[in-house]
Design a protein around this motif. Structure first.
Motif, PDB file in Angstrom:
ATOM      1  N   MET A 171       0.838  -1.202   0.000  1.00 25.98           N
ATOM      2  CA  MET A 171       0.000   0.000   0.000  1.00 25.98           C
ATOM      3  C   MET A 171       0.874   1.253   0.000  1.00 25.98           C
ATOM      4  N   LYS A 172       0.504   2.201  -0.820  1.00 24.83           N
ATOM      5  CA  LYS A 172       1.211   3.475  -0.851  1.00 24.83           C
ATOM      6  C   LYS A 172       0.608   4.402   0.203  1.00 24.83           C
ATOM      7  N   TYR A 173       1.473   5.224   0.814  1.00 18.00           N
ATOM      8  CA  TYR A 173       1.030   6.171   1.837  1.00 18.00           C
ATOM      9  C   TYR A 173       1.450   7.577   1.431  1.00 18.00           C
ATOM     10  N   ASN A 174       0.563   8.527   1.656  1.00 15.41           N
ATOM     11  CA  ASN A 174       0.827   9.914   1.279  1.00 15.41           C
ATOM     12  C   ASN A 174       0.685  10.837   2.482  1.00 15.41           C
ATOM     13  N   GLN A 175       1.526  11.831   2.527  1.00 19.72           N
ATOM     14  CA  GLN A 175       1.478  12.829   3.592  1.00 19.72           C
ATOM     15  C   GLN A 175       0.255  13.711   3.408  1.00 19.72           C
TER      16      GLN A 175
ATOM     17  N   GLU B 283     -11.093  24.967 -10.211  1.00 21.85           N
ATOM     18  CA  GLU B 283     -10.347  25.874  -9.335  1.00 21.85           C
ATOM     19  C   GLU B 283      -9.758  25.207  -8.098  1.00 21.85           C
ATOM     20  N   THR B 284     -10.584  24.487  -7.339  1.00 23.58           N
ATOM     21  CA  THR B 284     -10.169  24.105  -5.989  1.00 23.58           C
ATOM     22  C   THR B 284      -9.004  23.124  -5.956  1.00 23.58           C
ATOM     23  N   LEU B 285      -8.964  22.167  -6.862  1.00 22.32           N
ATOM     24  CA  LEU B 285      -7.866  21.201  -6.838  1.00 22.32           C
ATOM     25  C   LEU B 285      -6.519  21.896  -7.017  1.00 22.32           C
ATOM     26  N   LYS B 286      -6.466  22.800  -7.960  1.00 20.82           N
ATOM     27  CA  LYS B 286      -5.219  23.517  -8.226  1.00 20.82           C
ATOM     28  C   LYS B 286      -4.827  24.396  -7.040  1.00 20.82           C
ATOM     29  N   LEU B 287      -5.784  25.136  -6.493  1.00 23.27           N
ATOM     30  CA  LEU B 287      -5.502  26.027  -5.368  1.00 23.27           C
ATOM     31  C   LEU B 287      -4.979  25.250  -4.161  1.00 23.27           C
ATOM     32  N   LEU B 288      -5.646  24.156  -3.847  1.00 24.21           N
ATOM     33  CA  LEU B 288      -5.232  23.370  -2.686  1.00 24.21           C
ATOM     34  C   LEU B 288      -3.838  22.785  -2.885  1.00 24.21           C
ATOM     35  N   HIS B 289      -3.572  22.316  -4.084  1.00 25.42           N
ATOM     36  CA  HIS B 289      -2.248  21.760  -4.373  1.00 25.42           C
ATOM     37  C   HIS B 289      -1.171  22.837  -4.231  1.00 25.42           C
ATOM     38  N   GLU B 290      -1.459  24.031  -4.723  1.00 22.39           N
ATOM     39  CA  GLU B 290      -0.496  25.129  -4.623  1.00 22.39           C
ATOM     40  C   GLU B 290      -0.215  25.510  -3.173  1.00 22.39           C
ATOM     41  N   HIS B 291      -1.189  25.299  -2.301  1.00 26.56           N
ATOM     42  CA  HIS B 291      -1.029  25.667  -0.890  1.00 26.56           C
ATOM     43  C   HIS B 291      -0.673  24.469  -0.017  1.00 26.56           C
TER      44      HIS B 291
ATOM     45  N   ASP C  15      -4.576   9.876  -9.453  1.00 24.09           N
ATOM     46  CA  ASP C  15      -3.453  10.383 -10.246  1.00 24.09           C
ATOM     47  C   ASP C  15      -3.447  11.910 -10.346  1.00 24.09           C
ATOM     48  N   THR C  16      -4.454  12.561  -9.787  1.00 21.83           N
ATOM     49  CA  THR C  16      -4.542  14.014  -9.833  1.00 21.83           C
ATOM     50  C   THR C  16      -3.598  14.634  -8.801  1.00 21.83           C
ATOM     51  N   PRO C  17      -2.754  15.606  -9.194  1.00 25.93           N
ATOM     52  CA  PRO C  17      -1.837  16.230  -8.233  1.00 25.93           C
ATOM     53  C   PRO C  17      -2.570  16.771  -7.004  1.00 25.93           C
ATOM     54  N   GLY C  18      -2.034  16.463  -5.841  1.00 26.24           N
ATOM     55  CA  GLY C  18      -2.609  16.960  -4.601  1.00 26.24           C
ATOM     56  C   GLY C  18      -3.572  16.012  -3.929  1.00 26.24           C
ATOM     57  N   VAL C  19      -4.056  15.006  -4.650  1.00 27.62           N
ATOM     58  CA  VAL C  19      -4.970  14.038  -4.052  1.00 27.62           C
ATOM     59  C   VAL C  19      -4.152  13.028  -3.245  1.00 27.62           C
TER      60      VAL C  19
END
Length: 298
Positions: free
Chosen positions: A1-5, A181-189, A248-252
């Motif tokens: 299993m992969k784990y993400n911060q 909008e939200t996916l990109k904003l959250l990833h940037e922050h 596969d979406t950045p930030g997820v």
């Protein structure tokens, strides 16, 4: 299993996490299923005080009483249970400080790894809400906090005014509104996204087509067919394709999958074996339907 911060926290959540809302009323059966998930690498378990009027938290707490340090327990607050059995939205500081004590008792723990506001509007006392989470964090009753919301205007406010580490939001091939909008904003922050609804109520996995978020039954059926075709071409299962699209979406960081049976658990665990969705396959799926945009709460 992969784990993400999760965000800037020190929480490492399994890429596939367990949505406990689907649990049944049998605590012993629930414990067996939750233990199977844990033994297979799932370490993140998501519940809420609203689910089954608190019984869901009780079931999760019973299951992990002896394994507490090895799991991440996430729950939610904001839906106040009234004496008549109905609920009312309450995001006040006083209520959150009171409600957390009940969640801690039901979960049989002295801390919650991720405490989430279960919704939210711009009419809420947002600074007071944030102050409640910050106080609980300082007191050690919660490790980190986030919100569960699909509303861009609410997400922006918390992103700007709080130290939240995550946002749980609905996202799937039949609900790509967060892409605007939200996916990109959250990833940037550096705020992680926890995805719910990646199967779109099972519509992407073969459930009878129906109207869904402005798409006709015919359009929903067409997307489900495209998922099946892609899965066949890649020697995968529809659930693997649907989940990997969001993962596969950045930030997820994690897909929170509702699991009620051993068969559903096995299906969720197989997602991990499907490492990634080829870019060409993703582009093909994206072209099946025009993405919607949020009409309210922008």
């Amino acid at each position: 299993m992969k784990y993400n911060q999760l965000g800037k926290s020190d929480l490492q959540a399994s890429e596939i996490s367990y949505g406990c809302m689907s649990l049944q009323d049998d605590h012993a059966a629930n414990a067996r299923l939750l233990h199977q998930a844990f033994d297979q690498g799932i370490n993140y378990f998501d519940t809420a005080d609203l689910y089954q009027k608190g019984e869901n938290e009780i079931s999760v707490g019973k299951a992990f009483k002896g394994r507490r340090s090895n799991v991440l327990l996430a729950t939610k607050v904001g839906n106040q249970l009234l004496p008549d059995g109905s609920t009312a939205w309450n995001a006040s500081k006083a209520y959150i400080l009171q409600a957390v004590e009940q969640s801690l008792r039901r979960l049989q723990t002295d801390y919650i790894d991720l405490y989430q506001l279960h919704g939210g509007t711009l009419d809420d006392p947002i600074d007071d809400t944030i102050a409640a989470f910050e106080q609980l964090q300082q007191e050690g009753k919660i490790r980190y906090y986030g919100i569960s919301s699909i509303r861009p205007n609410v997400i922006r406010e918390y992103m700007q005014r709080s130290t939240m580490v995550s946002v749980m939001t609905q996202y799937s091939l039949l609900d790509r509104r967060p892409e605007e909008e939200t996916l990109k904003l959250l990833h940037e922050h550096s705020i992680s996204v926890l995805v719910r609804g990646s199967y779109a109520q099972g519509l992407l996995l073969g459930k009878p087509a129906k109207e869904y978020l402005g798409y006709s039954a015919e359009e929903v059926s067409g997307m489900a067919a495209a998922v099946r075709t892609t899965a066949d071409e890649l020697h995968a299962a529809p659930a693997q394709v649907a989940a990997r699209f969001v993962l596969d979406t950045p930030g997820v960081a994690s897909a929170v999958v509702g699991i009620r049976t051993a068969e559903q658990l096995a299906e969720a665990l197989r997602i991990e074996a499907f490492a990634s969705l080829p870019s060409q396959a993703r582009q093909t799926l994206e072209l099946v339907l025009k993405s919607k945009q949020y009409e309210q709460h922008r």
